[in-house]
Design a protein around this motif. Sequence first.
Motif, PDB file in Angstrom:
ATOM      1  N   THR A  56       0.759  -1.221  -0.170  1.00  0.00           N
ATOM      2  CA  THR A  56      -0.123  -0.083  -0.048  1.00  0.00           C
ATOM      3  C   THR A  56       0.968   1.447   0.005  1.00  0.00           C
ATOM      4  N   ILE A  57       1.973   1.270   0.847  1.00  0.00           N
ATOM      5  CA  ILE A  57       2.917   2.528   0.796  1.00  0.00           C
ATOM      6  C   ILE A  57       3.350   2.525  -0.475  1.00  0.00           C
ATOM      7  N   GLU A  58       3.979   1.681  -0.974  1.00  0.00           N
ATOM      8  CA  GLU A  58       4.836   1.815  -2.347  1.00  0.00           C
ATOM      9  C   GLU A  58       3.740   2.273  -3.121  1.00  0.00           C
ATOM     10  N   THR A  59       2.546   1.868  -3.478  1.00  0.00           N
ATOM     11  CA  THR A  59       1.435   2.177  -4.587  1.00  0.00           C
ATOM     12  C   THR A  59       0.892   3.642  -4.475  1.00  0.00           C
ATOM     13  N   VAL A  60       0.907   3.784  -2.979  1.00  0.00           N
ATOM     14  CA  VAL A  60       0.542   5.269  -2.549  1.00  0.00           C
ATOM     15  C   VAL A  60       1.335   6.416  -3.023  1.00  0.00           C
ATOM     16  N   LEU A  61       2.610   6.202  -2.577  1.00  0.00           N
ATOM     17  CA  LEU A  61       3.972   7.042  -2.879  1.00  0.00           C
ATOM     18  C   LEU A  61       3.955   7.157  -4.466  1.00  0.00           C
ATOM     19  N   ASN A  62       4.111   6.096  -5.084  1.00  0.00           N
ATOM     20  CA  ASN A  62       4.419   6.008  -6.700  1.00  0.00           C
ATOM     21  C   ASN A  62       3.093   6.611  -7.163  1.00  0.00           C
ATOM     22  N   LEU A  63       1.916   6.586  -6.961  1.00  0.00           N
ATOM     23  CA  LEU A  63       0.682   7.276  -7.544  1.00  0.00           C
ATOM     24  C   LEU A  63       0.758   8.907  -7.265  1.00  0.00           C
ATOM     25  N   HIS A  64       0.953   9.149  -6.038  1.00  0.00           N
ATOM     26  CA  HIS A  64       0.994  10.383  -5.612  1.00  0.00           C
ATOM     27  C   HIS A  64       1.942  11.272  -6.087  1.00  0.00           C
ATOM     28  N   LYS A  65       3.234  10.834  -6.286  1.00  0.00           N
ATOM     29  CA  LYS A  65       4.565  11.591  -6.994  1.00  0.00           C
ATOM     30  C   LYS A  65       4.097  11.805  -8.558  1.00  0.00           C
ATOM     31  N   GLN A  66       3.135  10.974  -8.917  1.00  0.00           N
ATOM     32  CA  GLN A  66       2.761  11.325 -10.612  1.00  0.00           C
ATOM     33  C   GLN A  66       1.824  12.257 -10.772  1.00  0.00           C
ATOM     34  N   GLY A  67       1.115  13.110  -9.517  1.00  0.00           N
ATOM     35  CA  GLY A  67       0.803  14.171  -9.879  1.00  0.00           C
ATOM     36  C   GLY A  67      -0.755  14.369  -9.490  1.00  0.00           C
ATOM     37  N   ILE A  68      -1.372  13.124  -9.261  1.00  0.00           N
ATOM     38  CA  ILE A  68      -2.785  13.260  -8.980  1.00  0.00           C
ATOM     39  C   ILE A  68      -2.689  12.747  -7.108  1.00  0.00           C
TER      40      ILE A  68
END
Length: 289
Positions: A56-68
């Motif tokens: 969950t942490i990995e997915t959240v941080l990865n999505l968040h840094k892509q702008g949304i």
Amino acid sequence: MQSQKQFKRRFSFEFFPPKTDPGKEKLQNVRSQLAEVNPDFFSVTFGAGGSTRDRTIETVLNLHKQGISTAPHLSCVGGTRQDIGELLDLYKENGINRIVALRGDMPSGMGAAGELRYANELVEFIREHSGDTFNLEVAAYPEFHPQARNAEEDLQNFARKVKAGANSAITQYFFNADSYFYFIDRLEKMDVTIPVVPGIMPIVNFSNLVRFSDMCGAEIPRWIRKQLEAYGDDTDSIRKFGEEVVTNMCEKLLRAGAPGLHFYTLNQAQPSLRIWENLGISEREKISF
Ligand code: FAD
């Protein structure tokens, strides 16, 4: 429904954290398609008892840094205040500003319930630990939580989460708009006024839908169940019928004043996008439902 009309509408998509490399690649593709329509945020689920914590942490941080902006779900069953506090600090350091705060469900056979027993205690703890850093979303159940002792206590328990500091709520999915309208009316009578955003489950697969719905206490109305059953393996007809039924319900909800929609995507873009397009949500500044 009057109380809900004052809130700005917001639209979001929920994912689960993928396990495998092909799953990660697929989610990246789904993310790109959904990012095109510029949702207000994405959210990522947290497996029962913390079983997907790292993913969950990995997915959240990865999505968040892509702008949304991306909101992690965080459940308290099985966790300690220390674990949860560390996770909150990590999210804060990475610029996360919204959390979906849940009790969660203990997987069968897994140890003790943890230090925080209910979502209202988690909300209280997050406020104590992190102040107003996070916008806190909680779960709401228009058809009532399956373990609730009765409907009245379930409403009171929802109100406890709001009193503890929740900013807004996302509902369990439902296919009967009246259950949502009635839920909001009951909250209004209790003077509980936060945005309660309907959770929307696109219909794509009948047997999976029945299984999920039995687990989480969401009712599939008889006329929908019978029609889906009649289509058997004809997935195209299931998809078309499901899309029409869910689009019509969303339209009814938005017309009545629902403050947005939250789509349970199950990591698929098209079923949610088709409903989105049918509703014309991308033009949301221009249209009045
Ligand atoms: P609570 O609000 O704590 O309620 C649970 C039950 O306890 C209810 O029956 C309530 O009436 C009762 N209750 C609440 N407070 C009290 C109290 N103080 N005293 C006595 N009784 C009380 N699950 C996951 O594992 N991971 C996820 O990522 C996830 N995401 C979700 C997202 C949404 C939008 C929704 C609607 C559900 C999600 N769930 C998820 C499912 C959720 O974890 C389960 O439904 C769980 O059983 C209840 O969580 P809750 O936060 O609603 O619990």
